[in-house]
Design a protein around this motif. Structure first.
Motif, PDB file in Angstrom:
ATOM      1  N   ASP A  66       0.426  -0.956   0.529  1.00 30.11           N
ATOM      2  CA  ASP A  66      -0.178   0.083  -0.173  1.00 30.11           C
ATOM      3  C   ASP A  66       0.728   1.120  -0.113  1.00 30.11           C
ATOM      4  OD1 ASP A  66      -2.554  -1.085   0.010  1.00 30.11           O
ATOM      5  OD2 ASP A  66      -2.459  -1.405   1.849  1.00 30.11           O
ATOM      6  N   ALA A  67       2.215   1.001   0.991  1.00 26.60           N
ATOM      7  CA  ALA A  67       2.775   2.620   1.079  1.00 26.60           C
ATOM      8  C   ALA A  67       3.827   2.541  -0.448  1.00 26.60           C
ATOM      9  CB  ALA A  67       3.639   1.946   1.458  1.00 26.60           C
ATOM     10  N   LEU A  68       3.557   1.660  -1.675  1.00 28.14           N
ATOM     11  CA  LEU A  68       4.453   1.724  -2.615  1.00 28.14           C
ATOM     12  C   LEU A  68       3.165   2.180  -3.714  1.00 28.14           C
ATOM     13  CD1 LEU A  68       6.753  -1.437  -2.546  1.00 28.14           C
ATOM     14  CD2 LEU A  68       7.391   0.948  -2.672  1.00 28.14           C
ATOM     15  N   ASP A  69       2.414   2.234  -3.671  1.00 27.46           N
ATOM     16  CA  ASP A  69       1.199   2.614  -4.398  1.00 27.46           C
ATOM     17  C   ASP A  69       0.840   3.472  -4.139  1.00 27.46           C
ATOM     18  OD1 ASP A  69       0.024  -0.618  -6.066  1.00 27.46           O
ATOM     19  OD2 ASP A  69      -1.455  -0.908  -5.224  1.00 27.46           O
ATOM     20  N   ALA A  70       0.529   4.300  -3.205  1.00 25.64           N
ATOM     21  CA  ALA A  70       0.837   6.143  -2.599  1.00 25.64           C
ATOM     22  C   ALA A  70       1.886   6.567  -3.090  1.00 25.64           C
ATOM     23  CB  ALA A  70       1.343   6.088  -0.877  1.00 25.64           C
ATOM     24  N   GLY A  71       2.684   6.102  -3.277  1.00 21.16           N
ATOM     25  CA  GLY A  71       4.040   6.952  -4.089  1.00 21.16           C
ATOM     26  C   GLY A  71       5.201   6.886  -2.924  1.00 21.16           C
ATOM     27  N   PHE A  72       5.259   6.239  -1.769  1.00 18.92           N
ATOM     28  CA  PHE A  72       6.879   5.710  -0.890  1.00 18.92           C
ATOM     29  C   PHE A  72       7.155   4.983  -1.901  1.00 18.92           C
ATOM     30  CE2 PHE A  72       3.449   6.862   1.715  1.00 18.92           C
ATOM     31  CZ  PHE A  72       4.222   8.340   2.381  1.00 18.92           C
ATOM     32  N   ASN A  73       8.757   5.473  -1.908  1.00 23.17           N
ATOM     33  CA  ASN A  73       9.827   4.852  -2.615  1.00 23.17           C
ATOM     34  C   ASN A  73      10.779   4.081  -2.265  1.00 23.17           C
ATOM     35  OD1 ASN A  73      10.817   7.184  -2.549  1.00 23.17           O
ATOM     36  ND2 ASN A  73      10.384   7.323  -4.826  1.00 23.17           N
ATOM     37  N   LYS A  74      11.086   3.885  -0.609  1.00 24.84           N
ATOM     38  CA  LYS A  74      11.455   3.446  -0.382  1.00 24.84           C
ATOM     39  C   LYS A  74      11.430   2.396   1.216  1.00 24.84           C
ATOM     40  CE  LYS A  74      15.478   5.417   2.662  1.00 24.84           C
ATOM     41  NZ  LYS A  74      16.182   6.430   2.631  1.00 24.84           N
ATOM     42  N   VAL A  75      11.895   1.229   1.752  1.00 23.94           N
ATOM     43  CA  VAL A  75      11.580   0.919   2.980  1.00 23.94           C
ATOM     44  C   VAL A  75      12.836   0.669   3.991  1.00 23.94           C
ATOM     45  CG1 VAL A  75      10.738  -1.716   4.328  1.00 23.94           C
ATOM     46  CG2 VAL A  75       9.343  -0.195   1.764  1.00 23.94           C
ATOM     47  N   VAL A  76      12.536   1.013   5.055  1.00 25.12           N
ATOM     48  CA  VAL A  76      13.675   0.978   6.022  1.00 25.12           C
ATOM     49  C   VAL A  76      13.235   0.149   6.964  1.00 25.12           C
ATOM     50  CG1 VAL A  76      14.558   2.298   7.690  1.00 25.12           C
ATOM     51  CG2 VAL A  76      14.421   3.476   5.604  1.00 25.12           C
ATOM     52  N   PHE A  77      13.428  -1.016   7.778  1.00 20.47           N
ATOM     53  CA  PHE A  77      13.614  -2.067   8.586  1.00 20.47           C
ATOM     54  C   PHE A  77      14.343  -1.798  10.310  1.00 20.47           C
ATOM     55  CE2 PHE A  77      12.769  -4.698   4.682  1.00 20.47           C
ATOM     56  CZ  PHE A  77      10.576  -4.871   4.800  1.00 20.47           C
ATOM     57  N   ILE A  78      13.163  -0.768  10.887  1.00 23.98           N
ATOM     58  CA  ILE A  78      14.097  -1.383  11.995  1.00 23.98           C
ATOM     59  C   ILE A  78      13.374  -2.470  13.286  1.00 23.98           C
ATOM     60  CG2 ILE A  78      14.212   0.039  14.339  1.00 23.98           C
ATOM     61  CD1 ILE A  78      12.648   2.012  13.225  1.00 23.98           C
ATOM     62  N   ILE A  79      15.535  -3.279  12.768  1.00 22.05           N
ATOM     63  CA  ILE A  79      14.851  -4.366  13.447  1.00 22.05           C
ATOM     64  C   ILE A  79      16.520  -4.674  14.153  1.00 22.05           C
ATOM     65  CG2 ILE A  79      13.801  -5.929  11.333  1.00 22.05           C
ATOM     66  CD1 ILE A  79      17.392  -6.107  11.024  1.00 22.05           C
ATOM     67  N   ARG A  80      16.410  -6.196  14.700  1.00 19.57           N
ATOM     68  CA  ARG A  80      17.927  -6.390  15.967  1.00 19.57           C
ATOM     69  C   ARG A  80      18.138  -7.047  15.229  1.00 19.57           C
ATOM     70  NH1 ARG A  80      13.628  -8.558  18.415  1.00 19.57           N
ATOM     71  NH2 ARG A  80      14.542 -10.726  19.029  1.00 19.57           N
ATOM     72  N   LYS A  81      19.696  -6.712  15.389  1.00 16.20           N
ATOM     73  CA  LYS A  81      20.961  -8.239  14.855  1.00 16.20           C
ATOM     74  C   LYS A  81      20.668  -9.516  14.802  1.00 16.20           C
ATOM     75  CE  LYS A  81      24.425  -6.009  13.171  1.00 16.20           C
ATOM     76  NZ  LYS A  81      24.490  -6.416  11.206  1.00 16.20           N
ATOM     77  N   ASP A  82      20.368  -9.670  15.943  1.00 18.83           N
ATOM     78  CA  ASP A  82      19.894 -11.269  16.661  1.00 18.83           C
ATOM     79  C   ASP A  82      18.373 -11.600  15.714  1.00 18.83           C
ATOM     80  OD1 ASP A  82      17.375 -11.707  18.187  1.00 18.83           O
ATOM     81  OD2 ASP A  82      18.141  -9.787  18.437  1.00 18.83           O
ATOM     82  N   ILE A  83      18.774 -11.021  15.049  1.00 19.86           N
ATOM     83  CA  ILE A  83      16.959 -11.561  14.088  1.00 19.86           C
ATOM     84  C   ILE A  83      16.793 -10.824  12.367  1.00 19.86           C
ATOM     85  CG2 ILE A  83      15.349 -11.664  16.068  1.00 19.86           C
ATOM     86  CD1 ILE A  83      13.586  -9.177  14.357  1.00 19.86           C
ATOM     87  N   GLU A  84      17.771 -10.718  12.036  1.00 18.71           N
ATOM     88  CA  GLU A  84      18.410  -9.964  11.363  1.00 18.71           C
ATOM     89  C   GLU A  84      18.577 -11.202   9.922  1.00 18.71           C
ATOM     90  OE1 GLU A  84      21.919  -7.323   8.461  1.00 18.71           O
ATOM     91  OE2 GLU A  84      22.091  -8.395  10.681  1.00 18.71           O
ATOM     92  N   GLU A  85      19.008 -12.281   9.939  1.00 24.62           N
ATOM     93  CA  GLU A  85      18.969 -13.409   8.739  1.00 24.62           C
ATOM     94  C   GLU A  85      17.326 -14.114   8.736  1.00 24.62           C
ATOM     95  OE1 GLU A  85      21.191 -17.602   8.159  1.00 24.62           O
ATOM     96  OE2 GLU A  85      22.254 -16.257   9.635  1.00 24.62           O
ATOM     97  N   GLU A  86      16.855 -14.089   9.709  1.00 28.92           N
ATOM     98  CA  GLU A  86      15.965 -15.062   9.401  1.00 28.92           C
ATOM     99  C   GLU A  86      14.437 -14.328   9.086  1.00 28.92           C
ATOM    100  OE1 GLU A  86      15.007 -17.562  13.295  1.00 28.92           O
ATOM    101  OE2 GLU A  86      15.921 -16.191  13.673  1.00 28.92           O
ATOM    102  N   PHE A  87      15.047 -12.632   9.452  1.00 31.12           N
ATOM    103  CA  PHE A  87      13.907 -11.599   8.921  1.00 31.12           C
ATOM    104  C   PHE A  87      14.412 -11.594   7.515  1.00 31.12           C
ATOM    105  CE2 PHE A  87      12.594  -7.049   7.490  1.00 31.12           C
ATOM    106  CZ  PHE A  87      11.645  -7.199   8.614  1.00 31.12           C
ATOM    107  N   LYS A  88      15.043 -11.795   6.954  1.00 30.23           N
ATOM    108  CA  LYS A  88      15.567 -11.547   5.136  1.00 30.23           C
ATOM    109  C   LYS A  88      14.853 -12.520   4.447  1.00 30.23           C
ATOM    110  CE  LYS A  88      19.511  -8.121   5.256  1.00 30.23           C
ATOM    111  NZ  LYS A  88      21.485  -7.742   5.128  1.00 30.23           N
TER     112      LYS A  88
END
Length: 307
Positions: free
Chosen positions: A41-63
């Motif tokens: 929905d954000a991309l449809d609305a015109g936003f053109n970048k995504v910033v994920f705020i995560i923790r280092k210990d979940i990075e691999e699984e999150f990706k």
């Protein structure tokens, strides 16, 4: 096209993905999670970048679960909320385990944000209208004043309740121009036969609430300048926090509320008519899945969201 970013607060996701992690529950007909719909929905609305705020210990699984897929369709940045990540001169009490709050989470994204942005929770479905309205507000040219122009999505209370228990909502007070005056955090709001009410847990006493009142769902339209205020405010917060206050949090609504009281910000409340979905309770999942099926049936989304 102006650069604008979607910032997703996902550091609260559990370190064990899969069963029981509500932010990653598959709720779409093709296995989509709630975050997929927010990004779509954000991309449809015109936003053109995504910033994920995560923790280092979940990075691999999150990706693996979502990040790698989204990198194929838009610019993606990862930043990390860390309880030890404090300004120079401050240290985290050894006994503290609780994260520092949503203000600290967004501050983690300061180094990758140079454009207006919308910030959301990872596990809330906000609907299309709010993203469109916030994007339009953020890219609109307006005269500079001595107040920072920011905005928030205002959801209609009756559209944000759970059938399975009480929820916490920020009840908004507005002036005649639909600008925010203040937010009252209201706990254990339940559906009752007479409409929504805040129910006192110990006594059961009910305080009736207007079902049409607008509430905050932590969806804010902000600017890079706001991050400067957030940074200086965090230093002040830390200097005023006692070592024994191990659960005290630095929260976005509190920061915004303080700016309004100080006269340094004007916050437009952009009313949205969409229904919020979220898996507050495990029992909510089935209804959320049915709601997404209905949105697909109505043609609002494709069955395979990004196809």
């Amino acid at each position: 096209m102006k650069q604008t970013a979607l910032v997703i607060m996902a550091a609260g996701i559990g370190s064990r993905f899969g069963k029981g992690i509500k932010q990653l529950a598959k709720v779409g007909p093709s296995g989509e999670i709630i975050m997929d719909y927010s990004i779509h929905d954000a991309l449809d609305a015109g936003f053109n970048k995504v910033v994920f705020i995560i923790r280092k210990d979940i990075e691999e699984e999150f990706k693996q679960v979502i990040g790698n897929r989204i990198e194929k369709i838009t610019q993606v940045e990862y930043v990390y909320q860390d309880i030890q990540d404090l300004p120079e001169g401050f240290t985290c009490p050894k006994e503290r385990t609780k994260p520092w709050g949503t203000g600290h989470a967004v501050l983690a994204a300061k180094k990758v944000i140079n454009e207006p942005f919308v910030v959301i929770n990872a596990d809330d479905y906000y609907g299309k209208e709010a993203f469109v309205k916030i994007h339009e507000y953020l890219v609109e040219d307006r005269e500079k004043t001595d107040k920072m122009d920011i905005c928030m999505a205002g959801f209609i209370l009756e559209n944000t309740l759970s059938d399975n228990g009480g929820v916490t909502r920020g009840i908004c007070a507005l002036d005649e121009q639909k600008n925010l005056i203040g937010i009252t955090e209201t706990y254990n709001i339940q559906k009752t036969e007479n409409g929504p009410a805040a129910v006192e847990e110990e006594t059961g006493e009910k305080t009736a609430l207007d079902e049409k009142t607008l509430v905050s769902m932590n969806m804010w339209g902000l600017t890079p300048e706001f991050l400067e205020v957030l940074e200086s405010g965090f230093r002040k917060f830390l200097s005023e926090t006692k070592p024994e206050e191990l659960k005290k949090e630095y929260l976005l609504p509190t920061v915004v509320d303080n700016m309004i009281k100080e006269g340094t910000a004007q916050v437009a409340v952009l009313k949205t008519h969409d229904t919020w979905f979220g898996v507050t309770y495990q029992e909510d999942k089935e209804k959320v899945m049915e709601s997404f099926k209905e949105l697909v049936r109505k043609g609002i989304y494709k069955e395979q969201l990004f196809s």
